[in-house]
Write an enzyme that holds these catalytic residues in place. Structure first.
Site, PDB file in Angstrom:
ATOM      1  N   TYR A  51     -38.899 -73.199 107.658  1.00  0.00           N
ATOM      2  CA  TYR A  51     -40.140 -73.922 107.349  1.00  0.00           C
ATOM      3  C   TYR A  51     -41.338 -73.036 107.687  1.00  0.00           C
ATOM      4  O   TYR A  51     -41.461 -72.590 108.818  1.00  0.00           O
ATOM      5  CB  TYR A  51     -40.247 -75.208 108.163  1.00  0.00           C
ATOM      6  CG  TYR A  51     -39.169 -76.240 107.943  1.00  0.00           C
ATOM      7  CD1 TYR A  51     -38.280 -76.164 106.874  1.00  0.00           C
ATOM      8  CD2 TYR A  51     -39.016 -77.302 108.835  1.00  0.00           C
ATOM      9  CE1 TYR A  51     -37.282 -77.123 106.705  1.00  0.00           C
ATOM     10  CE2 TYR A  51     -38.042 -78.264 108.667  1.00  0.00           C
ATOM     11  CZ  TYR A  51     -37.166 -78.162 107.602  1.00  0.00           C
ATOM     12  OH  TYR A  51     -36.179 -79.113 107.446  1.00  0.00           O
ATOM     13  N   GLY A 213     -41.706 -89.570 100.231  1.00  0.00           N
ATOM     14  CA  GLY A 213     -42.849 -90.468 100.136  1.00  0.00           C
ATOM     15  C   GLY A 213     -42.647 -91.634  99.201  1.00  0.00           C
ATOM     16  O   GLY A 213     -43.422 -92.599  99.230  1.00  0.00           O
ATOM     17  N   LEU A 215     -40.410 -94.000  99.216  1.00  0.00           N
ATOM     18  CA  LEU A 215     -40.114 -95.237  99.941  1.00  0.00           C
ATOM     19  C   LEU A 215     -41.241 -95.670 100.872  1.00  0.00           C
ATOM     20  O   LEU A 215     -41.118 -96.666 101.583  1.00  0.00           O
ATOM     21  CB  LEU A 215     -38.805 -95.089 100.720  1.00  0.00           C
ATOM     22  CG  LEU A 215     -37.550 -94.972  99.837  1.00  0.00           C
ATOM     23  CD1 LEU A 215     -36.333 -94.644 100.680  1.00  0.00           C
ATOM     24  CD2 LEU A 215     -37.330 -96.269  99.049  1.00  0.00           C
TER      25      LEU A 215
END
Length: 313
Positions: A51, A213, A215
């Site tokens: 990341y 995003g 949900l």
């Protein structure tokens, strides 16, 4: 609080995903999100050495670096459970013993710590025997550099093979499994992995708990938030089945006076073996619904309604 599998790691039942740190959240915002999460009772931060290598100009490790700077600044390393991963950093690809050892050292440096609480094989490397990878993780444990082992994105047969190697060698088995699992992505986890989880008592930490995003109710038409970083990933759930799940979430959220995201995560917490779903917050404002999920109790009828609505998703 909950215990991860057969480990001694006691965590808040909502893990904070670190993928936004250094990507869609700058250092100052990331610090604010981390502070807010801890202030809300959280203690479990999940990241990876890769990341955010996908961002132009990034080399990977940006998230770990920010987390390391934050724990150093706050002096709270021993009160925070940190999970990170190896196999996808541009300089440490794969799961050979050499890569695992090198990747761990680099992560320890970025995190400014002497130990990693939970260290994952991020993605399986089919070109490396499980015996070699598992042996390297065990060496890191013996050296005190990692406390526990986790696996993510493995096939069911390779997952079983890792446990078989540990049993044959007398090594502690992995305590955690991190699958892609949520209300609009129930398979293949439920049919392929849930039986293995139950058999070995593995703690399950689902990633993408909010389906990029979707949900959280952010994306209901193709034009919603067009151009945002996660919109393309969320748009794939804009199907009749996906919208039916949102409708069920809307009803339950209204009944409890909470956000849709809270209900979606609370549903995951009703699944056998699930310890702490993982979700990220780009800003402090997005933290509230995530934290609220940890104490939201759904009724049996509400869980059943979500089960039925998501069965076709």
């Amino acid at each position: 609080m909950a215990v991860i599998g057969k480990s001694d790691l006691v965590v808040f039942p909502l893990g904070l995903g670190g993928n936004t740190f250094g990507w869609t959240s700058d250092k100052e915002t990331s610090f604010s999100v981390l502070d807010g999460y801890v202030a809300g009772g959280g203690n479990f931060v999940d990241t990876a050495d890769s990341y955010s290598a996908w961002v132009p100009g990034h080399g990977g490790g940006e998230s770990e670096s920010i987390i390391g700077q934050w724990t150093k600044a706050r002096g709270n390393r021993d009160s925070v459970v940190i999970a990170t991963k190896v196999s996808r950093h541009p300089q440490f690809r794969g799961l050979s013993a050499k890569i695992i050892h090198g990747g761990a050292e680099a992560s320890l440096t970025r995190l400014q710590t002497d130990y990693i609480d939970l260290y994952y094989a991020h993605y399986d490397d089919p070109d490396v025997p499980v015996q070699e990878s598992a042996g390297a993780f065990r060496e890191l444990q013996v050296a005190g550099k990692i406390r526990n082992v986790g696996l993510s994105n493995y096939t069911a047969p390779r997952l079983r093979e890792w446990f078989a190697v540990c049993q044959a060698e007398g090594w502690p088995p992995p305590v955690a499994f991190q699958p892609h699992y949520n209300l609009v992505a129930r398979e293949p986890y439920e049919s392929e992995f849930a039986p293995i989880v139950a058999e070995f008592g593995i703690g399950v930490l689902p990633y993408s708990a909010l389906a990029s995003g979707f949900l959280a109710g952010k994306y209901r038409t193709a034009s919603d938030n067009a151009g945002t970083a996660r919109q393309p990933a969320a748009a794939r759930y804009l199907t009749p089945a996906g919208l039916a799940v949102l409708a069920a979430l809307d009803n339950i959220a209204a009944a409890h006076g909470v956000e849709v995201a809270s209900v979606a995560i609370a549903w995951l917490l009703t699944r056998p073996g699930v310890v702490a779903p993982l979700a990220s917050a780009r800003t402090v404002d997005q933290l509230g619904p995530l934290l609220a999920a940890a104490t939201l109790k759904l009724t049996a009828d509400e869980v059943n309604a979500l089960d039925v609505a998501s069965a076709e998703a």
